[in-house]
Motif scaffolding. Structure first.
Motif, short mmCIF file in Angstrom:
data_model
loop_
_atom_site.label_atom_id
_atom_site.label_comp_id
_atom_site.label_asym_id
_atom_site.label_seq_id
_atom_site.Cartn_x
_atom_site.Cartn_y
_atom_site.Cartn_z
N LYS A 9 2.95 -4.87 32.43
CA LYS A 9 3.25 -6.29 32.57
C LYS A 9 4.75 -6.56 32.44
O LYS A 9 5.49 -5.80 31.82
N SER A 10 5.18 -7.64 33.04
CA SER A 10 6.56 -8.10 32.86
C SER A 10 6.69 -8.75 31.49
O SER A 10 5.70 -9.20 30.91
N TYR A 11 7.91 -8.80 30.97
CA TYR A 11 8.11 -9.45 29.67
C TYR A 11 9.54 -9.95 29.54
O TYR A 11 10.44 -9.54 30.27
N THR A 12 9.72 -10.84 28.59
CA THR A 12 11.05 -11.39 28.28
C THR A 12 11.39 -11.04 26.84
O THR A 12 10.61 -11.33 25.93
N SER A 69 20.09 -2.46 34.99
CA SER A 69 18.95 -3.24 34.53
C SER A 69 19.37 -4.27 33.51
O SER A 69 20.50 -4.26 33.00
N HIS A 70 18.45 -5.17 33.22
CA HIS A 70 18.62 -6.04 32.05
C HIS A 70 18.40 -5.18 30.81
O HIS A 70 18.09 -3.98 30.92
N ARG A 92 15.14 -9.18 30.30
CA ARG A 92 13.88 -9.41 31.04
C ARG A 92 13.50 -8.13 31.79
O ARG A 92 14.36 -7.41 32.28
N TYR A 93 12.19 -7.91 31.83
CA TYR A 93 11.69 -6.76 32.58
C TYR A 93 10.67 -7.24 33.59
O TYR A 93 9.70 -7.92 33.24
N LYS A 94 10.90 -6.91 34.84
CA LYS A 94 9.96 -7.24 35.91
C LYS A 94 9.24 -5.97 36.34
O LYS A 94 9.89 -4.97 36.69
N ASN A 95 7.95 -6.01 36.29
CA ASN A 95 7.16 -4.82 36.62
C ASN A 95 7.07 -4.65 38.14
O ASN A 95 6.07 -4.95 38.76
N THR A 96 8.17 -4.16 38.72
CA THR A 96 8.21 -3.99 40.18
C THR A 96 8.43 -2.54 40.58
O THR A 96 8.51 -2.22 41.76
#
Length: 219
Positions: A113-116, A146-147, A131-135
């Motif tokens: 999952k993505s998360y902040t 990356s962030h 922030r992490y985007k699950n892409t």
């Protein structure tokens, strides 16, 4: 020229002189005891003011006290020197701390999952730090940059930290920058706390001196 001499007869003169000498000695003892008190209690006084402002546990910046106390893992170290009240110097040392010490959420990456990422260094001031985007495609290349995202530390200790924020700086797998917030010395000398701490030290030292003087004089 007329001259007159008045001779004062003071009863128990020697007893009074002994009392004066005793008070002087007890006064020095009271000051010595106050120095001992300040050395023992100052870290606690300081920590109490720091945690009023910063979102860190008091136990992390207060040394273990009492005989037989087990050493504990602290976010910094403190050394106190000086043999008089005027000479007392309290020195803190400590590494830059990660957001784990300041209410980091989430504490571990939710699977798939993505998360902040958020932390709260100063109480009441929660901030987004990454922030992490699950892409990502499984087995695909790392991003150029990356962030701040959670990465494993590899710690196997029971009290160890398993995840802390890192920033990927390039596609190189090991080109990482650990995210840090602040340190114990910085928290103690910051504009938010330094005046509070000095006031606390002065007030509490005065209280201990008065207490020790009263005891010395039997009040």
């Amino acid at each position: 020229m007329p001259r007159s001499t008045i001779t004062m007869q003071v009863e128990n003169f020697q007893r009074l002189m002994d009392t004066v000498a005793q008070v002087d000695e007890q006064g020095r003892k009271a000051v010595k005891n106050t120095v001992k008190d300040v050395k023992a209690r100052a870290p606690g006084w300081i920590a109490a003011e720091v945690v009023q402002v910063y979102n860190i546990k008091k136990s992390e910046i207060t040394p273990a006290s009492g005989k037989g106390s087990k050493p504990k893992k602290m976010a910094g170290s403190v050394r106190i020197t000086g043999e008089t009240i005027e000479e007392i110097a309290i020195t803190y040392e400590g590494r830059m701390l990660t957001p784990v010490h300041f209410g980091l959420t989430p504490k571990s990456p939710p699977a798939g999952k993505s998360y902040t990422l958020k932390m709260q260094v100063v109480k009441g001031q929660k901030k987004v730090i990454g922030r992490y985007k699950n892409t990502r495609t499984p087995g695909g290349p790392f991003s150029e940059r990356s962030h701040n995202i959670l990465m494993g530390t590899g710690s196997a200790k029971a009290d160890g930290v398993s995840w802390i924020p890192f920033q990927r700086m390039s596609r190189e797998r090991t080109d990482l920058k650990k995210f840090t917030a602040t340190s114990v010395p910085q928290m103690i000398t910051s504009e938010l706390t330094s005046e509070r701490i000095m006031t606390k030290l002065q007030e509490e030292t005065a209280k201990r001196l008065q207490h020790n003087l009263d005891r010395a004089l039997g009040r």
